[in-house]
Design a protein around this motif. Structure first.
Motif, PDB file in Angstrom:
ATOM      1  N   PRO A 186       0.844  -1.200   0.000  1.00  0.00           N
ATOM      2  CA  PRO A 186       0.000   0.000   0.000  1.00  0.00           C
ATOM      3  C   PRO A 186       0.882   1.255   0.000  1.00  0.00           C
ATOM      4  O   PRO A 186       1.913   1.287   0.668  1.00  0.00           O
ATOM      5  CB  PRO A 186      -0.784  -0.113   1.312  1.00  0.00           C
ATOM      6  CG  PRO A 186      -0.763  -1.567   1.637  1.00  0.00           C
ATOM      7  CD  PRO A 186       0.551  -2.085   1.131  1.00  0.00           C
ATOM      8  N   MET A 187       0.505   2.256  -0.763  1.00  0.00           N
ATOM      9  CA  MET A 187       1.322   3.462  -0.854  1.00  0.00           C
ATOM     10  C   MET A 187       1.388   4.198   0.486  1.00  0.00           C
ATOM     11  O   MET A 187       0.437   4.205   1.249  1.00  0.00           O
ATOM     12  CB  MET A 187       0.774   4.378  -1.946  1.00  0.00           C
ATOM     13  CG  MET A 187       0.958   3.792  -3.350  1.00  0.00           C
ATOM     14  SD  MET A 187       0.136   4.763  -4.654  1.00  0.00           S
ATOM     15  CE  MET A 187       1.238   6.180  -4.773  1.00  0.00           C
ATOM     16  N   SER A 188       2.539   4.785   0.766  1.00  0.00           N
ATOM     17  CA  SER A 188       2.716   5.584   1.987  1.00  0.00           C
ATOM     18  C   SER A 188       2.172   6.990   1.787  1.00  0.00           C
ATOM     19  O   SER A 188       1.908   7.706   2.744  1.00  0.00           O
ATOM     20  CB  SER A 188       4.194   5.707   2.336  1.00  0.00           C
ATOM     21  OG  SER A 188       4.780   4.451   2.524  1.00  0.00           O
ATOM     22  N   ILE A 189       2.063   7.378   0.512  1.00  0.00           N
ATOM     23  CA  ILE A 189       1.667   8.747   0.206  1.00  0.00           C
ATOM     24  C   ILE A 189       0.366   8.712  -0.588  1.00  0.00           C
ATOM     25  O   ILE A 189       0.300   8.107  -1.656  1.00  0.00           O
ATOM     26  CB  ILE A 189       2.788   9.464  -0.570  1.00  0.00           C
ATOM     27  CG1 ILE A 189       4.051   9.472   0.316  1.00  0.00           C
ATOM     28  CG2 ILE A 189       2.371  10.873  -0.968  1.00  0.00           C
ATOM     29  CD1 ILE A 189       5.259  10.096  -0.308  1.00  0.00           C
ATOM     30  N   GLN A 190      -0.663   9.315  -0.014  1.00  0.00           N
ATOM     31  CA  GLN A 190      -1.994   9.323  -0.629  1.00  0.00           C
ATOM     32  C   GLN A 190      -2.181  10.614  -1.410  1.00  0.00           C
ATOM     33  O   GLN A 190      -1.782  11.677  -0.962  1.00  0.00           O
ATOM     34  CB  GLN A 190      -3.072   9.259   0.459  1.00  0.00           C
ATOM     35  CG  GLN A 190      -2.899   8.136   1.455  1.00  0.00           C
ATOM     36  CD  GLN A 190      -3.391   6.807   0.922  1.00  0.00           C
ATOM     37  OE1 GLN A 190      -4.289   6.770   0.095  1.00  0.00           O
ATOM     38  NE2 GLN A 190      -2.781   5.724   1.363  1.00  0.00           N
TER      39      GLN A 190
END
Lengths: 288, 288
Positions: free
Chosen positions: B102-106
């Motif tokens: 899952p990406m750390s940056i949304q």
């Protein structure tokens, strides 16, 4: 040294440089250059054909009540230092150019931020990620240089590069220190003579913690307890935090079985100092 | 045609292409290519040295209950079509490669999204922005091609490129139509014979609205009222929305004094069709 204030000009210049097969090293800063920045520039200089330095005090990474308005600036001195240290392109954008209007797309860094200094600076790393996304697309560097003094920022940049698939090599550069081991910081001038004598204990205490791991200790709790006692016995500064986390993920660990960061922040009368050491499961320093 | 599945391989290839001074046109798709996609490829082909087509069904832009699992796929047919139409590089990443974790940056698209189709697809454009940020950094195109059928997507890509300072020219490509004016769509096959006969009325009604502006009308409310009446008289389809907004900002306007989009969505028994027309303050078509 070329001094460019225009985003398009930088992009045009970099495109030409890349057509010539030359590599670009990038040092993003907020100016008021000190020895830490100069070390970044020197490292970039030794590893790339072209070095681009940006100076931009990014309003998005300052919270309410933080020191955006009083952030120190000295453009002329910075220009001279940049030129002396072999910078090829100095990029000096205005705030109006970087943020002509409020952004339509918001960035939220949802990991690696609710620990260490991030806890007390909500939104700070969102602003860092936003400006670096812009700067990376403007400068299009092959390598980007960041100081390990702010190891959490390095961890966030690592996440940004991975998440967004930037074709950029992140180069963390070891913290520059005084002879007695105190990390260089523009804030050190705010220390009293007595505080200045005690402050090297921060790095000493972190190194003592690291040594425990080298000697076989694997419990974060015992290391933090020991580092806290050590530091309390050596300085009257008030400890803000001492944390031991996986690196660069910055998650808590029950046992030291991977690379970790041991970091501290200490309040003195007129300065809050931070420092850290990053090492592997055997206590061997890996970055910084 | 090179078929690449690896992010690094694409980046290496593009770097080499740029060193040779050649330009890169990029067509990002979710595959199951139809004439709209082929028009994008043809346009890119005519304007660039190298054409890169990506096929990736991006899970991040599908909401709960949307058709991610049943989204149509036909890789072999797509490969053949790409090759026939002169694509140089077909990029076929896996989900595991694009989102290893899952990406750390949304990313949150906070403008241009709470109107038109965005109203009923919360989070959709956040996912579009995330995958395009990644794809732009992988493909590093000079020009990127998007169809005006999804004009709201074009508006969001415009915001992404501006906000993040991508050195990429956005090229909106006119909607491909059947001879009777119906916008081509893979969903048209779901229309009954009677619905298919009526469906061209969508574009006819939008053109009638545009003609009102050309004839001097400047009130969005009167135009929407007229377009609604026109469309209701020509089809039994249920109107989802008819909206007139500034373009590409997608904000409501009191008077038509700038470029605007007039867009409609209509529910038929087994298909929801969308279409639009973009024109300037004098009713002259500007894009699409």
């Amino acid at each position: 040294m070329k001094v460019l204030g225009n985003i398009r000009d930088v992009q045009q210049h970099v495109k030409q440089v890349k057509k010539e097969g030359r590599t670009v090293g990038f040092v993003p800063t907020m100016g008021y250059l000190h020895e830490g920045h100069l070390k970044l520039i020197e490292t970039a200089r030794s590893e790339n054909d072209i070095v681009i330095l940006s100076i931009f005090v990014n309003p998005l990474q300052f919270g309410a009540g933080e020191d955006l308005d009083t952030y120190p600036r000295d453009e002329e001195r910075d220009r001279n230092l940049a030129e002396e240290h072999g910078v090829d392109v100095l990029f000096l954008p205005t705030t109006a150019m970087m943020y002509p209007e409020p952004m339509s797309i918001q960035l939220s860094v949802t990991k690696r931020t609710d620990v260490l200094c991030g806890k007390s600076r909500p939104g700070h790393f969102d602003g860092v990620a936003a400006v670096l996304t812009k700067l990376f697309n403007i400068v299009m560097p092959d390598q980007a240089y960041f100081g390990m003094k702010d190891a959490q920022q390095v961890a966030v940049v690592d996440a940004l590069i991975n998440d967004f698939n930037y074709d950029i090599q992140l180069v963390p550069v070891a913290t520059v220190r005084e002879e007695d081991g105190l990390a260089k910081s523009s804030r050190n001038v705010h220390l009293t003579a007595g505080e200045r004598d005690e402050a090297p204990a921060i790095q000493e205490s972190l190194q003592a913690g690291r040594q425990m791991v080298e000697d076989g200790e694997r419990s974060p709790a015992r290391i933090i307890e020991s580092v806290t006692k050590f530091l309390e016995s050596r300085t009257r500064g008030r400890i803000d935090y001492i944390e031991l986390l996986s690196y660069p993920e910055l998650t808590s660990v029950d046992v030291i079985d991977r690379p970790v960061i041991l970091a501290a922040a200490v309040f003195y009368e007129k300065a809050r100092l931070i420092d850290n050491v990053v090492f592997d499961r055997n206590g061997k320093i890996t970055t910084g």
